[in-house]
Design an enzyme around this catalytic site. Structure first.
Site, PDB file in Angstrom:
ATOM      1  CG  ASP A 152      -1.730   1.246   1.383  1.00 55.72           C
ATOM      2  OD1 ASP A 152      -2.585   1.463   0.507  1.00 55.72           O
ATOM      3  OD2 ASP A 152      -1.510   2.018   2.346  1.00 55.72           O
ATOM      4  CB  ALA A 153       0.312   4.418   0.264  1.00 55.51           C
TER       5      ALA A 153
ATOM      6  CD  GLU B 276      -2.320   3.145  -3.340  1.00 49.28           C
ATOM      7  OE1 GLU B 276      -3.332   3.811  -3.626  1.00 49.28           O
ATOM      8  OE2 GLU B 276      -2.086   2.731  -2.194  1.00 49.28           O
TER       9      GLU B 276
ATOM     10  CG  ASN C 123     -12.034   8.714  -3.002  1.00 47.89           C
ATOM     11  OD1 ASN C 123     -12.331   8.655  -1.808  1.00 47.89           O
ATOM     12  ND2 ASN C 123     -10.787   8.721  -3.428  1.00 47.89           N
TER      13      ASN C 123
ATOM     14  CD  GLN D 148      -9.637   6.177  -7.331  1.00 49.12           C
ATOM     15  OE1 GLN D 148     -10.381   7.155  -7.283  1.00 49.12           O
ATOM     16  NE2 GLN D 148      -8.340   6.267  -7.067  1.00 49.12           N
TER      17      GLN D 148
ATOM     18  CG  ASP E 218      -4.339   5.392  -9.052  1.00 50.05           C
ATOM     19  OD1 ASP E 218      -5.077   4.390  -8.992  1.00 50.05           O
ATOM     20  OD2 ASP E 218      -3.880   5.955  -8.039  1.00 50.05           O
ATOM     21  CG  ASP E 219      -1.731   7.918 -15.316  1.00 48.26           C
ATOM     22  OD1 ASP E 219      -2.086   8.744 -14.455  1.00 48.26           O
ATOM     23  OD2 ASP E 219      -0.583   7.898 -15.802  1.00 48.26           O
ATOM     24  CG  PHE E 220      -6.742   1.836 -17.510  1.00 44.69           C
ATOM     25  CD1 PHE E 220      -6.349   1.576 -18.810  1.00 44.69           C
ATOM     26  CD2 PHE E 220      -7.982   1.392 -17.094  1.00 44.69           C
ATOM     27  CE1 PHE E 220      -7.184   0.884 -19.682  1.00 44.69           C
ATOM     28  CE2 PHE E 220      -8.831   0.706 -17.946  1.00 44.69           C
ATOM     29  CZ  PHE E 220      -8.435   0.448 -19.250  1.00 44.69           C
TER      30      PHE E 220
ATOM     31  CG  HIS F  25      -7.281   8.940 -12.177  1.00 48.57           C
ATOM     32  ND1 HIS F  25      -7.974   8.174 -11.267  1.00 48.57           N
ATOM     33  CD2 HIS F  25      -6.192   9.413 -11.518  1.00 48.57           C
ATOM     34  CE1 HIS F  25      -7.337   8.179 -10.110  1.00 48.57           C
ATOM     35  NE2 HIS F  25      -6.260   8.927 -10.232  1.00 48.57           N
TER      36      HIS F  25
ATOM     37  CG  HIS G 294      -9.846  -0.080  -1.625  1.00 46.94           C
ATOM     38  ND1 HIS G 294      -8.790  -0.641  -2.312  1.00 46.94           N
ATOM     39  CD2 HIS G 294      -9.296   0.843  -0.789  1.00 46.94           C
ATOM     40  CE1 HIS G 294      -7.654  -0.093  -1.911  1.00 46.94           C
ATOM     41  NE2 HIS G 294      -7.929   0.810  -0.991  1.00 46.94           N
TER      42      HIS G 294
END
Length: 631
Positions: free
Chosen positions: A270-271, A305, A404, A401, A330-332, A334, A399
């Site tokens: 994670d992150a 990530e 959000n 996105q 994440d680009d995909f 977004h 989870h």
């Protein structure tokens, strides 16, 4: 002279082959530590531990055994649970329990593990995947997941956390599977059943911070954390400062532990942009190495990530990278969200959702590889033009996105059915590594909110922090939307997120769409190839994308994805549309199949040239040419 018995790991409570339990922990803040056996075998008694080098303490308790519950008393005062506890039956504030990992009857002796190539990842939250929210209930659904075409289950974090529900990213007992889902052997049984069904299992782990409630690490060693770096979620982990050696070892052992004692097939980190380390060997690189060693020859997957999109993480360690198998892209997500919904606020504002973006991603990975990123007012990403497509994990739901979106709504409620079918085809036939979020394969109507169960004051702070985070979206910051913000601590919010598997049949067209696409990806050698440079493409219109997958001996495939209106190419000056010599294009699959809720697919290449249906995706293959009336 005391000789330390042979142990699998240097910390925690381990049952010895000849009987008894050996306890060992790192507690440099204290000269005096005792293990307190509170209940179960050997209780009740308090046994002083011997101080060893580098702040470690150890003792053999011959009378202890599996089931013994214990804590460590520090300097003759308060007693705390084991930082390396293998189980916390009463939660992170209660006693630790001795567990015998060797007692479980594994059936997976011939399981080869899983590598990143060819995988379909399925993100799962055990507490909401079934109505029961247990390992046992989730295990009963594994065979159906495999039948659908899923190959790897990615578990959201299960390290012990407080309360009766939560996402798991505030874990504090990093070695203890959270008790609300079942006992440790229930997790082993889940993994064993997954392997029996042909599914790999990877685990989401949080090595960038530790949760606020039940975190007792500082009671044992202040050096677990550092103020050298600013961390988004609390104190940063001390991977490179003074006395960081045992801290690094603690987390490296944790990574190996899940693979060795639970037969987990790898990790999702994670992150990682919040894992700070200036050591000669970056801790993520060391984690990957430990995971491989712990697997003992089994193939493993380690993905990460990384919000800043550092592609070096996926380069081999021998070339100065970290050796990760995959990176979340994440680009995909977004770009897909903008294309599907038109929403382009907050971190979506640097995306247009156009065909060019998808073509660039499928050929080159991230969209941002060092360019300016207006939302963050800085450059984002590093070059990754030569990384293989399988290194990039792509998705249109996960989870974070879904939560959000404001109401926690699934993407099907934010777009049109045709667009979503077309985007699903792009996701599942692309040469990257696709990931589905639980229930996505059958159009689950259950939302996925952010939820956490804490004591009142901490719950208030979490609620306030969550509301502040969502204010980056202008629409969600409005007064009317703030009034609809769900309370993360409300048990009903959590309960609404549970899947209803009867929707598999009620939403059969969506389920069939996913099953058929995954079968096509698996059985069609061209779509399955994932080879670098294996496709090229063209933008036929702002919302229409052409992809050509190159097969052997001109056995190519076309995939046309049109998220816009019907497109009529009166002239078609695009060589990638031309069929191989002596062949014509034949429809192989279409998102407009009536079985999926579509309205049928007439021929695309006609005497009027190409007619490409709107809100649709169509896959074509070459077939021997026969003159038709419309040629």
């Amino acid at each position: 002279m005391n000789v330390m018995p042979t142990r699998r790991f240097p910390i925690g409570a381990e049952i010895l082959p000849g009987g008894g339990v050996h306890f060992r922990l790192w507690a440099p803040r204290h000269r005096s530590v005792a293990v307190v056996l509170e209940s179960g075998p050997g209780a009740t008694r308090e046994i002083p531990m011997a101080l060893q080098d580098d702040g470690y303490h150890a003792v053999l308790a011959p009378q202890a055994a599996a089931g013994t519950r214990y804590r460590y008393r520090l300097s003759g005062q308060d007693a705390f649970p084991d930082p390396a506890s293998r189980f916390q039956p009463d939660g992170p504030h209660g006693p630790s329990q001795v567990v015998d990992p060797a007692a479980f009857p594994w059936r997976d002796g011939h399981w080869p593990g899983v590598g990143i190539e060819g995988q379909i990842i399925y993100e799962m939250h055990i507490g909401t995947f079934t109505q029961e929210g247990t390992w046992a209930a989730a295990g009963r659904e594994l065979a159906e997941l495999a039948a659908c075409g899923v190959t790897v289950v990615e578990l959201m974090p299960v390290a012990d956390f407080p309360g009766h529900f939560g996402w798991g990213y505030d874990g504090v007992g990093l070695f203890a599977p959270v008790g609300i889902y079942g006992e440790p052997d229930d997790l082993r049984r889940f993994v064993d059943e997954a392997h029996h069904c042909g599914l790999g299992v990877i685990l989401d782990v949080v090595y960038n911070h530790v949760g606020p409630s039940g975190n007792y690490l500082s009671e044992f060693a202040a050096d677990f954390f550092t103020s050298k770096y600013e961390n988004e979620w609390g104190q940063a982990i001390n991977f490179d400062g003074e006395h960081s050696g045992p801290v690094r070892e603690f987390f490296l052992i944790n990574a190996a532990y899940w693979v060795a004692e639970y037969h987990i097939d790898g990790l999702r980190l994670d992150a990682t942009q919040q894992i700070f380390d200036d050591s000669p060997e970056y801790i993520v690189t060391a984690i990957v190495r430990r995971v491989r060693q712990a697997a003992g020859g089994r193939k493993t997957i380690v993905v990460a990530e990384n919000e800043s999109q550092d592609a070096n993480l996926a380069r081999p360690a021998a070339e100065g990278g970290s050796g990760l198998d995959g990176l979340w892209n994440d680009d995909f997500h977004h770009a897909a969200t903008v294309a599907l919904t038109g929403r382009s606020e907050a971190y979506y504002s640097d995306y247009a959702g156009r065909a060019q973006e998808f073509l660039s991603m499928l050929k080159y990975g991230y969209l941002y590889q060092g360019q300016r990123y207006a939302w963050q007012k800085q450059r984002r990403g590093t070059p990754c033009l030569h990384l293989a497509p399988a290194h990039f994990v792509v998705y249109i739901q996960n989870h974070d996105q879904i939560a959000n979106s404001g109401r926690g709504e699934r993407i099907q409620f934010l777009t049109s059915p045709g667009r979503l079918r077309a985007m699903t085809a792009l996701l599942l036939l692309a040469p990257c590594t696709p990931m589905l979020f639980q229930g996505q394969e059958f159009g689950a109507s259950a939302p996925f909110h952010f939820f956490s169960d804490h004591e009142p004051e901490l719950a208030r702070l979490v609620r306030k922090g969550r509301a502040k985070a969502l204010q980056q979206f202008r629409s969600l910051a409005t007064r009317e939307m703030r009034a609809h913000a769900p309370d993360p601590g409300d048990p009903e919010v959590f309960a609404h997120c549970k899947l209803d598997f009867s929707e598999r049949e009620r939403n059969r067209p969506i389920y069939d769409l996913h099953k058929d696409l995954l079968r096509l990806r698996r059985e069609d050698t061209v779509f399955a190839a994932q080879k670098p440079g294996g496709l090229d493409g063209s933008v036929l219109a702002d919302e229409c994308l052409l992809l050509r997958f190159f097969g052997e001996g001109d056995d190519d495939r076309l995939l046309l994805v049109n998220l816009g209106r019907d497109l009529h190419l009166i002239s078609a000056p695009e060589p990638l549309l031309a069929p191989p010599v002596g062949h014509a294009w034949q429809i192989l699959w279409s998102s407009e199949d009536p079985r999926y809720g579509g309205t049928g697919t007439p021929p695309l290449d006609t005497k009027d040239n190409w007619r490409i249906p709107g809100h649709a995706a169509v896959a074509l293959r070459p077939a021997p040419w026969e003159k038709r009336k419309d040629d």
